[in-house]
Design a protein around this motif. Structure first.
Motif, PDB file in Angstrom:
ATOM      1  N   ARG A 191       1.726   8.291  -4.166  1.00  0.00           N
ATOM      2  CA  ARG A 191       2.419   8.604  -5.281  1.00  0.00           C
ATOM      3  C   ARG A 191       3.458   8.129  -5.787  1.00  0.00           C
ATOM      4  NH1 ARG A 191       2.806  14.176  -2.490  1.00  0.00           N
ATOM      5  NH2 ARG A 191       4.995  13.277  -2.164  1.00  0.00           N
ATOM      6  N   PHE A 192       4.550   7.561  -4.674  1.00  0.00           N
ATOM      7  CA  PHE A 192       4.661   6.828  -5.557  1.00  0.00           C
ATOM      8  C   PHE A 192       4.583   5.474  -6.165  1.00  0.00           C
ATOM      9  CE2 PHE A 192       6.987   2.441  -5.163  1.00  0.00           C
ATOM     10  CZ  PHE A 192       8.801   2.977  -6.049  1.00  0.00           C
ATOM     11  N   SER A 193       3.271   5.249  -5.278  1.00  0.00           N
ATOM     12  CA  SER A 193       3.032   3.575  -6.173  1.00  0.00           C
ATOM     13  C   SER A 193       2.612   4.006  -7.853  1.00  0.00           C
ATOM     14  CB  SER A 193       1.697   3.380  -5.287  1.00  0.00           C
ATOM     15  OG  SER A 193       2.158   2.739  -3.953  1.00  0.00           O
ATOM     16  N   GLU A 194       1.755   5.516  -7.633  1.00  0.00           N
ATOM     17  CA  GLU A 194       0.962   5.755  -8.561  1.00  0.00           C
ATOM     18  C   GLU A 194       2.075   6.147 -10.228  1.00  0.00           C
ATOM     19  OE1 GLU A 194      -0.745   9.666  -7.936  1.00  0.00           O
ATOM     20  OE2 GLU A 194      -2.622   8.098  -6.698  1.00  0.00           O
ATOM     21  N   SER A 195       4.037   6.820  -9.528  1.00  0.00           N
ATOM     22  CA  SER A 195       5.007   7.207 -10.420  1.00  0.00           C
ATOM     23  C   SER A 195       5.220   5.695 -11.179  1.00  0.00           C
ATOM     24  CB  SER A 195       5.332   7.790  -9.858  1.00  0.00           C
ATOM     25  OG  SER A 195       6.723   8.537 -10.372  1.00  0.00           O
ATOM     26  N   LEU A 196       5.032   4.783 -10.185  1.00  0.00           N
ATOM     27  CA  LEU A 196       5.659   3.443 -10.666  1.00  0.00           C
ATOM     28  C   LEU A 196       4.508   2.579 -11.818  1.00  0.00           C
ATOM     29  CD1 LEU A 196       8.059   1.404  -9.354  1.00  0.00           C
ATOM     30  CD2 LEU A 196       6.071   0.041  -9.800  1.00  0.00           C
ATOM     31  N   ILE A 197       3.349   3.048 -11.296  1.00  0.00           N
ATOM     32  CA  ILE A 197       2.802   1.857 -12.563  1.00  0.00           C
ATOM     33  C   ILE A 197       2.969   2.990 -13.323  1.00  0.00           C
ATOM     34  CG2 ILE A 197       0.449   1.726 -12.338  1.00  0.00           C
ATOM     35  CD1 ILE A 197      -0.033   1.470  -9.591  1.00  0.00           C
ATOM     36  N   HIS A 198       2.965   4.729 -13.879  1.00  0.00           N
ATOM     37  CA  HIS A 198       2.729   4.651 -14.586  1.00  0.00           C
ATOM     38  C   HIS A 198       3.690   4.865 -15.118  1.00  0.00           C
ATOM     39  CE1 HIS A 198       1.329   8.191 -17.244  1.00  0.00           C
ATOM     40  NE2 HIS A 198       2.969   9.201 -17.396  1.00  0.00           N
ATOM     41  N   ARG A 199       4.950   4.889 -14.588  1.00  0.00           N
ATOM     42  CA  ARG A 199       6.833   4.394 -15.543  1.00  0.00           C
ATOM     43  C   ARG A 199       6.350   3.154 -16.437  1.00  0.00           C
ATOM     44  NH1 ARG A 199       8.906   6.395 -10.937  1.00  0.00           N
ATOM     45  NH2 ARG A 199       9.690   4.498 -10.898  1.00  0.00           N
ATOM     46  N   ARG A 200       5.404   1.789 -15.861  1.00  0.00           N
ATOM     47  CA  ARG A 200       5.923   0.283 -15.761  1.00  0.00           C
ATOM     48  C   ARG A 200       4.486   0.132 -16.623  1.00  0.00           C
ATOM     49  NH1 ARG A 200      10.778   1.790 -15.096  1.00  0.00           N
ATOM     50  NH2 ARG A 200      11.588   0.875 -13.009  1.00  0.00           N
ATOM     51  N   ALA A 201       3.380   0.011 -16.638  1.00  0.00           N
ATOM     52  CA  ALA A 201       2.374  -0.475 -17.675  1.00  0.00           C
ATOM     53  C   ALA A 201       2.583  -0.675 -19.158  1.00  0.00           C
ATOM     54  CB  ALA A 201       1.056   0.788 -16.732  1.00  0.00           C
ATOM     55  N   ALA A 202       3.312   1.005 -19.580  1.00  0.00           N
ATOM     56  CA  ALA A 202       2.985   0.175 -20.755  1.00  0.00           C
ATOM     57  C   ALA A 202       3.846  -0.836 -21.530  1.00  0.00           C
ATOM     58  CB  ALA A 202       3.034   1.466 -21.379  1.00  0.00           C
ATOM     59  N   ARG A 203       4.581  -1.081 -20.705  1.00  0.00           N
ATOM     60  CA  ARG A 203       5.844  -2.238 -20.562  1.00  0.00           C
ATOM     61  C   ARG A 203       5.625  -3.606 -20.007  1.00  0.00           C
ATOM     62  NH1 ARG A 203      11.148   1.227 -20.086  1.00  0.00           N
ATOM     63  NH2 ARG A 203      11.218  -1.357 -19.181  1.00  0.00           N
ATOM     64  N   PHE A 204       5.245  -3.208 -19.180  1.00  0.00           N
ATOM     65  CA  PHE A 204       4.876  -4.344 -17.917  1.00  0.00           C
ATOM     66  C   PHE A 204       3.506  -4.876 -17.977  1.00  0.00           C
ATOM     67  CE2 PHE A 204       9.273  -2.876 -17.803  1.00  0.00           C
ATOM     68  CZ  PHE A 204       9.941  -3.638 -17.758  1.00  0.00           C
ATOM     69  N   GLY A 205       3.479  -6.449 -16.839  1.00  0.00           N
ATOM     70  CA  GLY A 205       2.258  -6.877 -17.256  1.00  0.00           C
ATOM     71  C   GLY A 205       1.896  -6.648 -15.144  1.00  0.00           C
ATOM     72  N   ASN A 206       0.795  -6.759 -14.801  1.00  0.00           N
ATOM     73  CA  ASN A 206       0.717  -6.523 -13.594  1.00  0.00           C
ATOM     74  C   ASN A 206       1.025  -7.551 -12.869  1.00  0.00           C
ATOM     75  OD1 ASN A 206      -1.869  -5.904 -14.316  1.00  0.00           O
ATOM     76  ND2 ASN A 206      -3.627  -7.122 -13.583  1.00  0.00           N
ATOM     77  N   SER A 207       1.626  -9.096 -12.951  1.00  0.00           N
ATOM     78  CA  SER A 207       2.523  -9.659 -11.625  1.00  0.00           C
ATOM     79  C   SER A 207       3.279  -8.844 -11.861  1.00  0.00           C
ATOM     80  CB  SER A 207       2.937 -11.500 -12.284  1.00  0.00           C
ATOM     81  OG  SER A 207       3.838 -11.663 -13.351  1.00  0.00           O
ATOM     82  N   ARG A 208       4.630  -8.353 -12.736  1.00  0.00           N
ATOM     83  CA  ARG A 208       5.933  -7.818 -12.872  1.00  0.00           C
ATOM     84  C   ARG A 208       5.545  -6.346 -12.068  1.00  0.00           C
ATOM     85  NH1 ARG A 208       9.923  -7.828 -17.556  1.00  0.00           N
ATOM     86  NH2 ARG A 208      11.949  -6.969 -16.867  1.00  0.00           N
ATOM     87  N   ILE A 209       4.876  -5.649 -12.285  1.00  0.00           N
ATOM     88  CA  ILE A 209       4.754  -4.450 -11.472  1.00  0.00           C
ATOM     89  C   ILE A 209       4.891  -4.516  -9.857  1.00  0.00           C
ATOM     90  CG2 ILE A 209       2.902  -2.500 -10.824  1.00  0.00           C
ATOM     91  CD1 ILE A 209       2.622  -2.192 -14.515  1.00  0.00           C
ATOM     92  N   VAL A 210       3.748  -5.292 -10.049  1.00  0.00           N
ATOM     93  CA  VAL A 210       3.224  -5.940  -7.896  1.00  0.00           C
ATOM     94  C   VAL A 210       4.573  -5.902  -7.692  1.00  0.00           C
ATOM     95  CG1 VAL A 210       1.365  -7.805  -7.097  1.00  0.00           C
ATOM     96  CG2 VAL A 210       0.869  -6.546  -8.704  1.00  0.00           C
ATOM     97  N   ALA A 211       5.113  -6.958  -8.205  1.00  0.00           N
ATOM     98  CA  ALA A 211       6.635  -7.777  -7.348  1.00  0.00           C
ATOM     99  C   ALA A 211       7.180  -6.413  -7.290  1.00  0.00           C
ATOM    100  CB  ALA A 211       7.432  -8.716  -8.476  1.00  0.00           C
ATOM    101  N   GLU A 212       7.402  -5.654  -7.539  1.00  0.00           N
ATOM    102  CA  GLU A 212       8.559  -4.126  -8.417  1.00  0.00           C
ATOM    103  C   GLU A 212       7.693  -3.665  -6.915  1.00  0.00           C
ATOM    104  OE1 GLU A 212      10.753  -0.462 -10.449  1.00  0.00           O
ATOM    105  OE2 GLU A 212       9.484  -1.554 -11.803  1.00  0.00           O
ATOM    106  N   LEU A 213       6.831  -3.289  -6.832  1.00  0.00           N
ATOM    107  CA  LEU A 213       5.863  -2.510  -5.678  1.00  0.00           C
ATOM    108  C   LEU A 213       6.156  -3.197  -4.783  1.00  0.00           C
ATOM    109  CD1 LEU A 213       2.411  -1.918  -7.146  1.00  0.00           C
ATOM    110  CD2 LEU A 213       3.988  -0.042  -6.554  1.00  0.00           C
TER     111      LEU A 213
ATOM    112  N   ARG B 262      -3.254  -3.350 -22.299  1.00  0.00           N
ATOM    113  CA  ARG B 262      -2.023  -3.372 -22.068  1.00  0.00           C
ATOM    114  C   ARG B 262      -0.943  -4.328 -23.066  1.00  0.00           C
ATOM    115  NH1 ARG B 262      -2.385  -2.879 -16.955  1.00  0.00           N
ATOM    116  NH2 ARG B 262      -0.444  -3.873 -15.807  1.00  0.00           N
ATOM    117  N   ALA B 263      -1.382  -5.938 -23.037  1.00  0.00           N
ATOM    118  CA  ALA B 263      -0.569  -6.439 -22.872  1.00  0.00           C
ATOM    119  C   ALA B 263      -1.349  -6.761 -24.875  1.00  0.00           C
ATOM    120  CB  ALA B 263      -1.043  -8.239 -22.426  1.00  0.00           C
ATOM    121  N   ARG B 264      -1.955  -6.614 -25.186  1.00  0.00           N
ATOM    122  CA  ARG B 264      -2.240  -6.641 -27.215  1.00  0.00           C
ATOM    123  C   ARG B 264      -1.275  -5.356 -27.518  1.00  0.00           C
ATOM    124  NH1 ARG B 264      -7.635  -8.048 -26.533  1.00  0.00           N
ATOM    125  NH2 ARG B 264      -7.480  -6.000 -25.684  1.00  0.00           N
ATOM    126  N   GLU B 265      -1.714  -3.629 -26.805  1.00  0.00           N
ATOM    127  CA  GLU B 265      -0.336  -2.896 -27.336  1.00  0.00           C
ATOM    128  C   GLU B 265       0.812  -3.333 -27.195  1.00  0.00           C
ATOM    129  OE1 GLU B 265       0.487   0.706 -29.076  1.00  0.00           O
ATOM    130  OE2 GLU B 265      -1.671  -0.373 -28.677  1.00  0.00           O
TER     131      GLU B 265
END
Length: 151
Positions: free
Chosen positions: A57-79, A103-106
């Protein structure tokens, strides 16, 4: 007369009621308030056993909060900084990779909106997206300004 200090379990439940926490993060927060004889690891095990503390649940929550602004490498590093490792991290990476170009295009569209007219502006846009943690492939797709995912 001072109000009594909440127990470690009460603090943990208060933290978890505000948002999802990783085991590592909650352990750090609770360790500051632990008294002599308090077993933080036993409390964390109890919370996980009762499904009040969940790494998924924590991982899903963090991804949901960060995915609209950050790329995969930044999210994975935070995880990883929150203690998510192993097979769970690999599954999350695979799930994130599917929509990274979109996401990058957006993110690019919200920030810039138009294709760069000169090389300096293009470099500025590329640096912005790369600093946000997007892959080279996703950045190239976003800078084209089209909706195709065939990067």
């Amino acid at each position: 007369m001072a109000a009594p200090q909440p127990s470690l379990k009460a603090r943990a439940l208060r933290f978890l009621s505000m948002r999802e926490h990783s085991r590592l993060e909650l352990g750090r927060k609770l360790a500051r308030h632990a008294q002599e004889g308090d077993d933080v690891d036993a409390l964390l095990d109890f919370l996980e056993k009762n499904n009040w503390l969940s790494q998924e649940r924590f991982s899903e929550s963090l991804i949901h909060r960060r995915a609209a602004r950050f790329g995969n490498s930044r999210i994975v590093a935070e995880l990883q900084s929150h203690g998510v490792n192993g097979e769970a991290l690999q599954e999350l990476k695979a799930g994130l990779a599917d929509g990274e170009c979109a996401r990058a295009r957006e993110v690019w569209r919200r920030k810039f909106g138009t294709v760069a007219a000169d090389p300096a502006e293009r470099n500025k846009q590329m640096r912005f997206l790369l600093q946000r943690g997007f892959s080279q492939q996703a950045v190239r797709a976003a800078l084209r300004g089209r909706a195709d995912d065939d990067a």
